[in-house]
Enzyme design. Structure first.
Site, PDB file in Angstrom:
ATOM      1  N   GLY A   1       0.792  -1.230   0.000  1.00  0.00           N
ATOM      2  CA  GLY A   1       0.000   0.000   0.000  1.00  0.00           C
ATOM      3  C   GLY A   1       0.822   1.276   0.000  1.00  0.00           C
ATOM      4  O   GLY A   1       1.957   1.322  -0.486  1.00  0.00           O
TER       5      GLY A   1
ATOM      6  N   HIS B   1      24.411  10.588  28.757  1.00  0.00           N
ATOM      7  CA  HIS B   1      25.027  11.812  28.228  1.00  0.00           C
ATOM      8  C   HIS B   1      25.974  11.447  27.083  1.00  0.00           C
ATOM      9  O   HIS B   1      26.701  10.468  27.192  1.00  0.00           O
ATOM     10  CB  HIS B   1      25.814  12.518  29.327  1.00  0.00           C
ATOM     11  CG  HIS B   1      26.601  13.683  28.801  1.00  0.00           C
ATOM     12  ND1 HIS B   1      26.008  14.888  28.480  1.00  0.00           N
ATOM     13  CD2 HIS B   1      27.928  13.803  28.499  1.00  0.00           C
ATOM     14  CE1 HIS B   1      26.942  15.707  28.017  1.00  0.00           C
ATOM     15  NE2 HIS B   1      28.113  15.082  28.011  1.00  0.00           N
TER      16      HIS B   1
HETATM   17  C1  LIG Z   1       3.916  11.100   0.994  1.00  0.00           C
HETATM   18  C2  LIG Z   1       3.441  10.406   2.241  1.00  0.00           C
HETATM   19  C3  LIG Z   1       4.319  10.234   3.292  1.00  0.00           C
HETATM   20  C4  LIG Z   1       3.908   9.583   4.445  1.00  0.00           C
HETATM   21  N1  LIG Z   1       4.785   9.445   5.479  1.00  0.00           N
HETATM   22  C5  LIG Z   1       4.383   8.846   6.614  1.00  0.00           C
HETATM   23  C6  LIG Z   1       5.279   8.672   7.705  1.00  0.00           C
HETATM   24  O1  LIG Z   1       6.438   9.079   7.644  1.00  0.00           O
HETATM   25  N2  LIG Z   1       4.830   8.029   8.798  1.00  0.00           N
HETATM   26  C7  LIG Z   1       3.550   7.563   8.908  1.00  0.00           C
HETATM   27  O2  LIG Z   1       3.195   6.997   9.923  1.00  0.00           O
HETATM   28  N3  LIG Z   1       2.675   7.716   7.887  1.00  0.00           N
HETATM   29  C8  LIG Z   1       3.061   8.342   6.758  1.00  0.00           C
HETATM   30  N4  LIG Z   1       2.184   8.464   5.719  1.00  0.00           N
HETATM   31  C9  LIG Z   1       0.819   7.913   5.864  1.00  0.00           C
HETATM   32  C10 LIG Z   1       0.825   6.393   5.636  1.00  0.00           C
HETATM   33  O3  LIG Z   1       1.436   6.094   4.418  1.00  0.00           O
HETATM   34  C11 LIG Z   1      -0.581   5.861   5.672  1.00  0.00           C
HETATM   35  O4  LIG Z   1      -1.224   6.345   6.823  1.00  0.00           O
HETATM   36  C12 LIG Z   1      -0.602   4.366   5.703  1.00  0.00           C
HETATM   37  O5  LIG Z   1       0.032   3.820   4.577  1.00  0.00           O
HETATM   38  C13 LIG Z   1      -2.059   3.900   5.792  1.00  0.00           C
HETATM   39  O6  LIG Z   1      -2.136   2.599   5.481  1.00  0.00           O
HETATM   40  P1  LIG Z   1      -3.513   1.842   5.325  1.00  0.00           P
HETATM   41  O7  LIG Z   1      -3.298   0.588   6.057  1.00  0.00           O
HETATM   42  O8  LIG Z   1      -4.667   2.656   5.718  1.00  0.00           O
HETATM   43  O9  LIG Z   1      -3.692   1.603   3.756  1.00  0.00           O
HETATM   44  P2  LIG Z   1      -2.764   1.814   2.493  1.00  0.00           P
HETATM   45  O10 LIG Z   1      -1.338   1.701   2.837  1.00  0.00           O
HETATM   46  O11 LIG Z   1      -3.198   3.027   1.795  1.00  0.00           O
HETATM   47  O12 LIG Z   1      -3.107   0.535   1.619  1.00  0.00           O
HETATM   48  C14 LIG Z   1      -4.379   0.283   1.110  1.00  0.00           C
HETATM   49  C15 LIG Z   1      -4.263  -0.769   0.038  1.00  0.00           C
HETATM   50  O13 LIG Z   1      -5.562  -1.153  -0.358  1.00  0.00           O
HETATM   51  C16 LIG Z   1      -5.565  -1.351  -1.766  1.00  0.00           C
HETATM   52  N5  LIG Z   1      -6.952  -1.188  -2.224  1.00  0.00           N
HETATM   53  C17 LIG Z   1      -7.715  -0.080  -2.198  1.00  0.00           C
HETATM   54  N6  LIG Z   1      -8.943  -0.337  -2.664  1.00  0.00           N
HETATM   55  C18 LIG Z   1      -8.953  -1.633  -3.017  1.00  0.00           C
HETATM   56  C19 LIG Z   1      -9.957  -2.487  -3.568  1.00  0.00           C
HETATM   57  N7  LIG Z   1     -11.178  -2.058  -3.829  1.00  0.00           N
HETATM   58  N8  LIG Z   1      -9.621  -3.770  -3.820  1.00  0.00           N
HETATM   59  C20 LIG Z   1      -8.368  -4.236  -3.539  1.00  0.00           C
HETATM   60  N9  LIG Z   1      -7.400  -3.476  -3.006  1.00  0.00           N
HETATM   61  C21 LIG Z   1      -7.692  -2.190  -2.742  1.00  0.00           C
HETATM   62  C22 LIG Z   1      -4.640  -0.271  -2.269  1.00  0.00           C
HETATM   63  O14 LIG Z   1      -4.144  -0.598  -3.552  1.00  0.00           O
HETATM   64  C23 LIG Z   1      -3.550  -0.269  -1.205  1.00  0.00           C
HETATM   65  O15 LIG Z   1      -2.507  -1.132  -1.550  1.00  0.00           O
HETATM   66  C24 LIG Z   1       2.570   9.092   4.542  1.00  0.00           C
HETATM   67  C25 LIG Z   1       1.685   9.245   3.480  1.00  0.00           C
HETATM   68  C26 LIG Z   1       2.117   9.895   2.335  1.00  0.00           C
HETATM   69  C27 LIG Z   1       1.148  10.053   1.206  1.00  0.00           C
END
Ligand SMILES: Cc1cc2nc3c(=O)[nH]c(=O)nc-3n(C[C@H](O)[C@H](O)[C@H](O)COP(=O)(O)OP(=O)(O)OC[C@H]3O[C@@H](n4cnc5c(N)ncnc54)[C@H](O)[C@@H]3O)c2cc1C
Length: 457
Positions: free
Chosen positions: A39, A439
């Site tokens: 993701g 430290h």
């Molecule tokens: C540029 C950027 C930097 C970031 N940096 C940080 C950081 O440093 N630290 C931090 O804690 N967070 C960070 N985040 C936030 C973090 O990436 C997200 O909060 C986290 O990845 C959320 O994960 P999730 O489990 O909600 O789903 P996601 O990681 O978004 O995964 C969801 C998955 O579901 C799949 N999916 C969606 N719909 C369907 C469907 N209908 N059928 C099948 N598959 C589907 C998608 O393809 C995806 O692979 C950052 C975000 C961004 C954009």
């Protein structure tokens, strides 16, 4: 129709661990991914951006070689190699997630787009899957607001930024919040001219004003242009580049650049999930409504991670997994409301954050105390020549428990956990003053800072 004990939609930060948990308990589980395994965090979020931030930091330090007593000659950035390093780090995690899931007994991995057909069935690749328990972990994507001209220019988002292997001459970052600021600083360090255009009156508007101001000074000191109060943003093509207009009056102010990155928030991936077929409720922004244990309004269906609107971080999504798994497998009735807000902003120096903001403390009406200390007086920071930022800690005057803290400075993303763990222990701040710290570290200053508490106004 294929039957499973559990179906998981999405392989973000909650789904894979949950799949392994089900499989480990001897249950059959299907996990569905429509795009890249792992993701957002793995492919277009935390891991690639923090890898790029690491390159930008190394480049920045190399440019300051004279201060540390060495000369490198001109520091030349090879952006293709920077990208290749990012791709390797990110690709390793992506492959790791896929291999892990495919190698897990009882776990069926399906690639395709999943949609609900009913409360206990999901369709993927024209195949119907059925399970008594369904978990939604579909995450989110960059929001592309309908601002004038947006579809006439080739804008970038955090996802498409991952594919560029050239240096934009002038990158305009629309959005002065967490995602935008990280990209702005790294590209400035890679050698681009960078302008941040923010609608609000200050950067990272949900942070305390002193944090916004300090972050602004850090970025401006590196030559990043910052345009605030851009109430009315529109985009247009100009020559081979793009122009961002920032005002609605007759004489619009504008900035012309070569590329524009839209970093103006995130949207949940819920509109194409067939939620209506299962009767799953969302809020008006599309986030799936969940209770304190992450169950949706439909029995047997849970929503975890960014799509439930209860967090927007990798650690909140993983914590969602822990809450659901402990409730289901350990009869441990953990709740979302038990967790304490914590996150970091990975500009350099980083901002580590936990608990309440100043505004939240004020709204709560509590009698509070605050202590603030500049990093320039922290010897570890001084020795390393990285003295920007400050430490701020707020405590409750009655209970002596820590209410919130911000560490903007070297090691801030790590040191914040000292305070966070004391908050989870519900211990008074005075326990930190009785501990012997190492430290020279940043953490060793926490007792000194806490000795300076004064009324919070
Ligand atoms: C540029 C950027 C930097 C970031 N940096 C940080 C950081 O440093 N630290 C931090 O804690 N967070 C960070 N985040 C936030 C973090 O990436 C997200 O909060 C986290 O990845 C959320 O994960 P999730 O489990 O909600 O789903 P996601 O990681 O978004 O995964 C969801 C998955 O579901 C799949 N999916 C969606 N719909 C369907 C469907 N209908 N059928 C099948 N598959 C589907 C998608 O393809 C995806 O692979 C950052 C975000 C961004 C954009």
């Amino acid at each position: 129709m294929k039957h499973f004990d559990a179906i998981i939609i999405g392989t973000g930060q909650a789904g894979p661990s949950l799949a392994a948990r089900f499989a480990g308990a001897g249950k059959t589980v299907a996990i569905i991914e429509r795009n890249k395994f792992g993701g957002t965090c793995v492919n277009t979020g935390c891991i690639p951006t923090k890898t790029l931030v690491a390159s930008a930091y190394a480049i920045h330090v190399a440019r300051r070689g004279a201060e540390y007593g060495f000369a490198t000659g001109d520091v030349r950035v090879d952006i293709k190699r920077v990208k290749a390093r990012k791709d390797a780090v990110s690709g390793r995690s992506n492959k790791g997630v896929e291999d892990w899931l495919r190698g897990t007994k009882n776990c069926t991995v399906i690639q395709g787009h999943a949609r609900f057909q009913s409360t206990n069935t999901v369709v993927v690749n024209d195949e119907v899957l059925q399970a008594g328990q369904i978990f939604i972990n579909v995450g989110g994507r960059a929001s592309v607001p309908d601002m004038p001209g947006v579809h006439e220019v080739p804008f970038l988002t955090n996802s498409s930024m991952m594919d560029i292997d050239f240096l934009p001459e002038h990158l305009i970052v629309v959005g002065g919040s967490y995602v935008g600021l990280e990209f702005a600083q790294m590209y400035r360090r890679f050698g681009s001219q960078v302008t941040i255009v923010e609608m609000g009156p200050r950067l990272i508007g949900r942070e305390d004003e002193d944090i916004s101001q300090a972050v602004r000074e850090i970025l401006e000191a590196e030559g990043i242009q910052i345009r605030l109060n851009a109430k009315c943003i529109s985009l247009a093509k100009r020559d081979s580049g793009v122009v961002v207009r920032m005002d609605c009056n007759d004489d619009p102010k504008e900035v012309a650049g070569t590329h524009v990155l839209l970093a103006v928030g995130r949207l949940p991936n819920t509109s194409d999930l067939g939620l209506d077929r299962a009767g799953i409720a969302t809020d008006r922004r599309g986030y799936i409504t969940v209770d304190d244990q992450l169950q949706t309004n439909v029995p047997g269906i849970w929503a975890l991670g960014d799509c439930n609107g209860r967090g927007a971080f990798t650690h909140t999504s993983y914590n969602d997994y822990e809450i659901v798994a402990d409730n289901l497998f350990n009869a441990d009735h953990r709740r979302v409301s038990d967790r304490i807000q914590a996150y970091a902003l990975y500009i350099d120096p980083p901002l580590g954050r936990c608990g309440m903001t100043d505004a939240e403390i004020r709204t709560s009406g509590r009698r509070a105390l605050v202590a603030k200390y500049p990093m320039v007086r922290v010897s570890r920071a001084y020795e390393k020549g990285e003295t920007q930022g400050f430490i701020k800690i707020c405590v409750d005057a009655e209970t002596e428990q820590i209410l919130g803290a911000a560490i903007l400075g070297i090691g801030g993303d790590e040191v914040i956990h000292v305070l966070l763990d004391v908050m989870y222990a519900k211990a008074p701040y005075t326990v930190i003053q009785r501990a012997m710290h190492i430290h020279p570290t940043v953490a060793e200053y926490l007792p000194t800072i806490l000795a300076k508490l004064e009324p919070f106004v």
